[in-house]
Design a protein around this motif. Structure first.
Motif, PDB file in Angstrom:
ATOM      1  N   VAL A 216      34.997  50.650  44.726  1.00  0.00           N
ATOM      2  CA  VAL A 216      36.286  49.958  44.749  1.00  0.00           C
ATOM      3  C   VAL A 216      36.093  48.447  44.637  1.00  0.00           C
ATOM      4  CG1 VAL A 216      38.323  49.483  46.163  1.00  0.00           C
ATOM      5  CG2 VAL A 216      37.426  51.801  46.025  1.00  0.00           C
ATOM      6  N   LEU A 217      35.091  47.918  45.316  1.00  0.00           N
ATOM      7  CA  LEU A 217      34.827  46.473  45.287  1.00  0.00           C
ATOM      8  C   LEU A 217      34.478  45.986  43.891  1.00  0.00           C
ATOM      9  CD1 LEU A 217      34.420  43.840  46.939  1.00  0.00           C
ATOM     10  CD2 LEU A 217      32.037  44.553  47.273  1.00  0.00           C
ATOM     11  N   ALA A 218      33.886  46.860  43.074  1.00  0.00           N
ATOM     12  CA  ALA A 218      33.404  46.452  41.749  1.00  0.00           C
ATOM     13  C   ALA A 218      34.524  45.964  40.842  1.00  0.00           C
ATOM     14  CB  ALA A 218      32.673  47.621  41.087  1.00  0.00           C
ATOM     15  N   GLY A 219      35.741  46.505  40.982  1.00  0.00           N
ATOM     16  CA  GLY A 219      36.841  46.077  40.118  1.00  0.00           C
ATOM     17  C   GLY A 219      37.193  44.615  40.292  1.00  0.00           C
ATOM     18  N   PRO A 220      37.582  44.178  41.511  1.00  0.00           N
ATOM     19  CA  PRO A 220      37.891  42.758  41.715  1.00  0.00           C
ATOM     20  C   PRO A 220      36.717  41.835  41.409  1.00  0.00           C
ATOM     21  CG  PRO A 220      38.720  44.076  43.543  1.00  0.00           C
ATOM     22  CD  PRO A 220      37.881  44.985  42.709  1.00  0.00           C
ATOM     23  N   LEU A 221      35.496  42.246  41.798  1.00  0.00           N
ATOM     24  CA  LEU A 221      34.348  41.389  41.531  1.00  0.00           C
ATOM     25  C   LEU A 221      34.112  41.223  40.031  1.00  0.00           C
ATOM     26  CD1 LEU A 221      31.650  42.271  44.224  1.00  0.00           C
ATOM     27  CD2 LEU A 221      33.375  40.469  44.216  1.00  0.00           C
ATOM     28  N   THR A 222      34.401  42.257  39.252  1.00  0.00           N
ATOM     29  CA  THR A 222      34.258  42.145  37.798  1.00  0.00           C
ATOM     30  C   THR A 222      35.224  41.118  37.238  1.00  0.00           C
ATOM     31  OG1 THR A 222      33.536  44.450  37.618  1.00  0.00           O
ATOM     32  CG2 THR A 222      34.346  43.408  35.608  1.00  0.00           C
ATOM     33  N   ASN A 223      36.462  41.098  37.744  1.00  0.00           N
ATOM     34  CA  ASN A 223      37.425  40.084  37.298  1.00  0.00           C
ATOM     35  C   ASN A 223      36.930  38.676  37.612  1.00  0.00           C
ATOM     36  OD1 ASN A 223      40.007  42.342  37.955  1.00  0.00           O
ATOM     37  ND2 ASN A 223      39.810  41.283  35.991  1.00  0.00           N
ATOM     38  N   ILE A 224      36.368  38.493  38.802  1.00  0.00           N
ATOM     39  CA  ILE A 224      35.854  37.177  39.180  1.00  0.00           C
ATOM     40  C   ILE A 224      34.661  36.805  38.305  1.00  0.00           C
ATOM     41  CG2 ILE A 224      34.732  35.899  41.047  1.00  0.00           C
ATOM     42  CD1 ILE A 224      36.530  37.520  42.988  1.00  0.00           C
TER      43      ILE A 224
ATOM     44  N   ALA B 290      42.092  31.926  34.754  1.00  0.00           N
ATOM     45  CA  ALA B 290      42.880  31.756  35.981  1.00  0.00           C
ATOM     46  C   ALA B 290      43.543  33.067  36.394  1.00  0.00           C
ATOM     47  CB  ALA B 290      43.937  30.670  35.769  1.00  0.00           C
ATOM     48  N   ILE B 291      44.086  33.809  35.429  1.00  0.00           N
ATOM     49  CA  ILE B 291      44.721  35.092  35.738  1.00  0.00           C
ATOM     50  C   ILE B 291      43.677  36.101  36.205  1.00  0.00           C
ATOM     51  CG2 ILE B 291      45.993  37.044  34.766  1.00  0.00           C
ATOM     52  CD1 ILE B 291      47.718  34.626  35.220  1.00  0.00           C
ATOM     53  N   SER B 292      42.478  36.037  35.649  1.00  0.00           N
ATOM     54  CA  SER B 292      41.406  36.953  36.064  1.00  0.00           C
ATOM     55  C   SER B 292      41.028  36.693  37.517  1.00  0.00           C
ATOM     56  CB  SER B 292      40.186  36.789  35.159  1.00  0.00           C
ATOM     57  OG  SER B 292      39.251  37.823  35.371  1.00  0.00           O
ATOM     58  N   VAL B 293      40.925  35.410  37.895  1.00  0.00           N
ATOM     59  CA  VAL B 293      40.650  35.064  39.295  1.00  0.00           C
ATOM     60  C   VAL B 293      41.783  35.576  40.184  1.00  0.00           C
ATOM     61  CG1 VAL B 293      40.398  33.171  40.940  1.00  0.00           C
ATOM     62  CG2 VAL B 293      39.240  33.056  38.735  1.00  0.00           C
ATOM     63  N   ASN B 294      43.022  35.352  39.734  1.00  0.00           N
ATOM     64  CA  ASN B 294      44.183  35.794  40.506  1.00  0.00           C
ATOM     65  C   ASN B 294      44.196  37.305  40.685  1.00  0.00           C
ATOM     66  OD1 ASN B 294      47.321  36.699  40.416  1.00  0.00           O
ATOM     67  ND2 ASN B 294      47.111  34.752  41.479  1.00  0.00           N
ATOM     68  N   LEU B 295      43.873  38.031  39.613  1.00  0.00           N
ATOM     69  CA  LEU B 295      43.857  39.490  39.674  1.00  0.00           C
ATOM     70  C   LEU B 295      42.782  39.982  40.643  1.00  0.00           C
ATOM     71  CD1 LEU B 295      45.118  42.052  38.418  1.00  0.00           C
ATOM     72  CD2 LEU B 295      43.372  41.949  36.625  1.00  0.00           C
ATOM     73  N   GLY B 296      41.611  39.360  40.584  1.00  0.00           N
ATOM     74  CA  GLY B 296      40.551  39.739  41.508  1.00  0.00           C
ATOM     75  C   GLY B 296      40.917  39.428  42.949  1.00  0.00           C
ATOM     76  N   PHE B 297      41.487  38.242  43.180  1.00  0.00           N
ATOM     77  CA  PHE B 297      41.847  37.830  44.542  1.00  0.00           C
ATOM     78  C   PHE B 297      42.941  38.717  45.125  1.00  0.00           C
ATOM     79  CE2 PHE B 297      44.761  35.369  47.232  1.00  0.00           C
ATOM     80  CZ  PHE B 297      43.912  35.067  48.298  1.00  0.00           C
ATOM     81  N   ILE B 298      44.004  38.948  44.370  1.00  0.00           N
ATOM     82  CA  ILE B 298      45.120  39.766  44.856  1.00  0.00           C
ATOM     83  C   ILE B 298      44.635  41.162  45.232  1.00  0.00           C
ATOM     84  CG2 ILE B 298      47.283  40.875  44.204  1.00  0.00           C
ATOM     85  CD1 ILE B 298      47.587  37.930  44.843  1.00  0.00           C
ATOM     86  N   ASN B 299      43.756  41.715  44.405  1.00  0.00           N
ATOM     87  CA  ASN B 299      43.271  43.071  44.685  1.00  0.00           C
ATOM     88  C   ASN B 299      42.342  43.131  45.888  1.00  0.00           C
ATOM     89  OD1 ASN B 299      43.888  45.510  42.813  1.00  0.00           O
ATOM     90  ND2 ASN B 299      43.895  43.729  41.452  1.00  0.00           N
TER      91      ASN B 299
END
Length: 376
Positions: free
Chosen positions: A115-123, A303-312
């Motif tokens: 589960v962690l891999a998704g947000p970390l990939t966005n970051i 910026a949106i990728s960071v936001n997507l990772g952070f929100i998740n």
């Protein structure tokens, strides 16, 4: 560009931004799951009916659906909304061999990492995008030294002087002058602590920033903080390749810091909920940024990728962070939380997300502003 063309352009720009970012997010989940031997039943780009697809040798159905606003990956054995890992009748009906390849059969820390891999990939993708921009266009590296002070400004009132070298604002480290603007703008009509060096001596100065309503070229209005200082002429530096990863990581780290700061401001009431936007606002901004050119588009995507990772990563049930919280608790107490607790938690999470989505959509459409005007 007429209204219809503008809307279509914004929608296509939104898809161009969100589509790849959701894809890499789900690809992060998929890659780590495959590493731990979990079978993926479906990897979908988009939602709804399938337009076309194929099944690979591992039995995963890769599909492109008709609604391209996101996507998902469904693992074998992931049969309840909470992805709780508790046995279900469908899971118990599987053969031992098939059961061993399911998401539920894996240890809690395996599920945590998947589960962690998704947000970390966005970051990580955001870091790569910043690194690409810095490689091609360089990095702004003007010294954080005050070259002029606007009369009667917040800086003037607080006693800042020409020649002061600013090193930090609140908890934000300031290395270069361009580090100042995003931090200052986030704190309109607030007192901030500025750390500086004057004549070789370190000092702390409290400054009450002024506020101004700023409107960009597209008519978007926002309330920003003003310090009232000028720096030297912008200097674009071409970094050695060895320094680019650190610069890109630092840029993403600052954005994450701003995200945390922004959430705190909303929770404490220092920032208006009117600034909360949803898909409509992001789509409109996607079209506007795309009009500015390729470089702004790439930076906006980062910026949106960071936001997507952070929100998740927020510990809200229904988001990745909610799953991570439950798996962490399972690791600590060595057993899953009870089905009743998980079910009610995810019902609350669903209610919260739907409420925020509705609020943000009404905000985007201007309905809330209209209601405030009607109600006085």
């Amino acid at each position: 560009m007429n209204a219809y063309s503008g809307i279509m352009f914004s929608i296509l720009s939104f898809i161009a931004v969100i589509g790849p970012l959701v894809f890499v997010h789900e690809l992060g989940h998929y890659a780590v799951a495959r590493f731990f031997g979990v079978k993926a039943d479906v990897f979908s780009i988009g939602f709804g009916p399938e337009i076309f697809g194929w099944t690979d040798r591992l039995g995963t159905r890769w599909r492109v659906a008709c609604l391209p606003f996101g996507g998902y990956v469904r693992f074998a054995g992931d049969m309840d909304p909470a992805s709780s890992g508790r046995p279900s009748s469908e899971w118990l009906a599987l053969s031992p061999e098939d059961r061993a390849k399911t998401f539920q059969a894996k240890k809690a820390w395996h599920r945590f990492l998947i589960v962690l891999a998704g947000p970390l990939t966005n970051i990580f993708v955001a870091i790569l995008l910043f690194a690409a921009v810095f490689s091609v266009h360089g990095v702004a590296r003007s010294p954080s030294v005050v070259s002029a002070i606007v009369p009667h400004s917040a800086a003037d009132t607080a006693g800042l002087k020409v020649g002061d070298k600013i090193t930090a604002v609140n908890s934000y480290k300031v290395n270069y002058f361009n580090d100042l603007q995003p931090v200052v703008q986030m704190h309109p009509d607030e007192e901030v602590l500025i750390k500086l060096v004057r004549d070789g001596r370190a000092m702390d100065v409290k400054v009450h920033l002024k506020a101004e309503h700023f409107q960009d070229r597209f008519g978007n209005s926002s309330r920003i903080g003003l310090l009232g200082i000028l720096g030297g002429a912008p200097v674009i530096v071409r970094l050695p390749l060895t320094e680019i990863p650190q610069a890109a990581t630092s840029a993403v780290g600052t954005m994450l810091h701003e995200q945390i700061d922004g959430i705190g401001q909303i929770i404490t009431g220092r920032r208006s909920m009117d600034e909360l936007g949803g898909p409509i606002r992001i789509a409109r901004m996607s079209g506007q940024i795309t009009e500015l050119g390729f470089l702004p588009f790439v930076l906006f995507m980062a910026a949106i990728s960071v936001n997507l990772g952070f929100i998740n990563l927020l510990p809200v049930p229904m988001l990745d962070g909610g799953h991570l919280l439950f798996y962490a608790m399972e690791i600590i107490i060595r057993r899953p939380l009870t089905p009743v607790i998980q079910t009610w938690a995810f019902r609350f999470g669903l209610f919260l997300l739907l409420s925020l989505t509705l609020f943000a959509t009404l905000n985007d459409l201007g309905v809330l502003v209209w209601l405030k005007q009607i109600l006085g």
